[in-house]
Enzyme design. Structure first.
Site, PDB file in Angstrom:
ATOM      1  N   ALA A 100     -25.880  46.306 102.583  1.00  0.00           N
ATOM      2  CA  ALA A 100     -25.785  47.334 102.679  1.00  0.00           C
ATOM      3  C   ALA A 100     -24.279  47.880 101.533  1.00  0.00           C
ATOM      4  O   ALA A 100     -23.607  47.206 101.593  1.00  0.00           O
ATOM      5  CB  ALA A 100     -25.571  48.215 103.372  1.00  0.00           C
TER       6      ALA A 100
ATOM      7  N   TYR B 283     -32.453  40.043  94.318  1.00  0.00           N
ATOM      8  CA  TYR B 283     -32.776  38.852  94.887  1.00  0.00           C
ATOM      9  C   TYR B 283     -33.640  38.473  94.048  1.00  0.00           C
ATOM     10  O   TYR B 283     -33.872  36.646  93.931  1.00  0.00           O
ATOM     11  CB  TYR B 283     -33.823  39.882  96.297  1.00  0.00           C
ATOM     12  CG  TYR B 283     -33.391  40.600  97.218  1.00  0.00           C
ATOM     13  CD1 TYR B 283     -31.695  40.147  97.982  1.00  0.00           C
ATOM     14  CD2 TYR B 283     -33.053  41.210  97.994  1.00  0.00           C
ATOM     15  CE1 TYR B 283     -31.640  40.834  98.761  1.00  0.00           C
ATOM     16  CE2 TYR B 283     -32.842  42.368  99.099  1.00  0.00           C
ATOM     17  CZ  TYR B 283     -31.669  41.901  99.702  1.00  0.00           C
ATOM     18  OH  TYR B 283     -30.742  42.270 100.244  1.00  0.00           O
TER      19      TYR B 283
ATOM     20  N   GLU C 180     -36.226  39.474 104.554  1.00  0.00           N
ATOM     21  CA  GLU C 180     -37.851  40.851 103.870  1.00  0.00           C
ATOM     22  C   GLU C 180     -36.891  42.054 103.307  1.00  0.00           C
ATOM     23  O   GLU C 180     -36.109  42.624 103.737  1.00  0.00           O
ATOM     24  CB  GLU C 180     -38.063  41.352 105.548  1.00  0.00           C
ATOM     25  CG  GLU C 180     -38.476  40.314 105.889  1.00  0.00           C
ATOM     26  CD  GLU C 180     -37.591  39.393 107.111  1.00  0.00           C
ATOM     27  OE1 GLU C 180     -38.470  38.598 107.561  1.00  0.00           O
ATOM     28  OE2 GLU C 180     -36.876  39.656 107.035  1.00  0.00           O
TER      29      GLU C 180
ATOM     30  N   ASN D 203     -38.717  48.990  97.730  1.00  0.00           N
ATOM     31  CA  ASN D 203     -36.764  48.886  97.168  1.00  0.00           C
ATOM     32  C   ASN D 203     -36.579  47.823  95.714  1.00  0.00           C
ATOM     33  O   ASN D 203     -36.672  47.032  96.038  1.00  0.00           O
ATOM     34  CB  ASN D 203     -36.245  49.054  98.514  1.00  0.00           C
ATOM     35  CG  ASN D 203     -34.808  48.713  97.837  1.00  0.00           C
ATOM     36  OD1 ASN D 203     -34.057  49.008  96.462  1.00  0.00           O
ATOM     37  ND2 ASN D 203     -33.420  48.900  99.073  1.00  0.00           N
TER      38      ASN D 203
END
Length: 163
Positions: free
Chosen positions: A73, A118, A106, A111
């Site tokens: 986050a 990633y 995950e 998103n």
């Protein structure tokens, strides 16, 4: 000039991390979940701090030879400055130093920004977990053979790109 520091999360960071959870996620972690994660074996949690303020955090769980990114986050007003990249980089490098061979996570199917991040780290989609989140499916992503020299070179290239 603002200086970004990454360091291990401590109990003193709980309130700031919980505030980020509330601000960012539709179903945030509770204080109990966060405390359990921080206390659990084979977990690494880092906070990103700018001028004494926690602006992001990330976690990694290690199971056997796999590193699993549990959460990531960054405060909305701190995005776009490479904080998430730094967190993933430090978590991945730490996992490799601990003997991890593969990395997984995950991510919300919706998103796109996180999926691009990633992907930059070599995580490739391998499946979908239906209803993993209360309001969304999860895309399962893996990096296989993360301990190989080619992957370490990818991490070095990402780190050099941050300078």
């Amino acid at each position: 000039m603002t200086t970004l520091t990454l360091r291990p999360m401590t109990d003193d960071d709980f309130e700031a991390v919980l505030a980020l959870e509330q601000q960012i996620f539709s179903h945030p972690w509770t204080a109990g979940i966060l405390r359990d994660e921080l206390a659990a074996p084979r977990r690494t949690y880092l906070v990103a701090e700018e001028d004494g303020e926690v602006v992001g955090y990330g976690g990694m769980m290690t199971v056997a030879d796999e590193g699993h990114i549990t959460n990531l986050a960054v405060a909305p007003d701190a995005r776009g400055r490479g904080i998430a990249t730094r967190l993933v980089l430090d978590l991945a490098e730490g996992a490799l130093e601990a003997g991890v061979q593969h990395l997984t996570l995950e991510v919300r199917l919706s998103n796109a920004g996180a999926r691009r991040l990633y992907g930059r780290f070599g995580f490739a989609p391998v499946g979908i977990r239906k209803d993993y989140y209360v309001d969304d499916d999860a895309l399962i992503m893996w990096v296989v053979d993360a301990a190989e020299p080619a992957y370490r070179a990818r991490l070095t290239e990402i780190r050099e790109g941050l300078r």
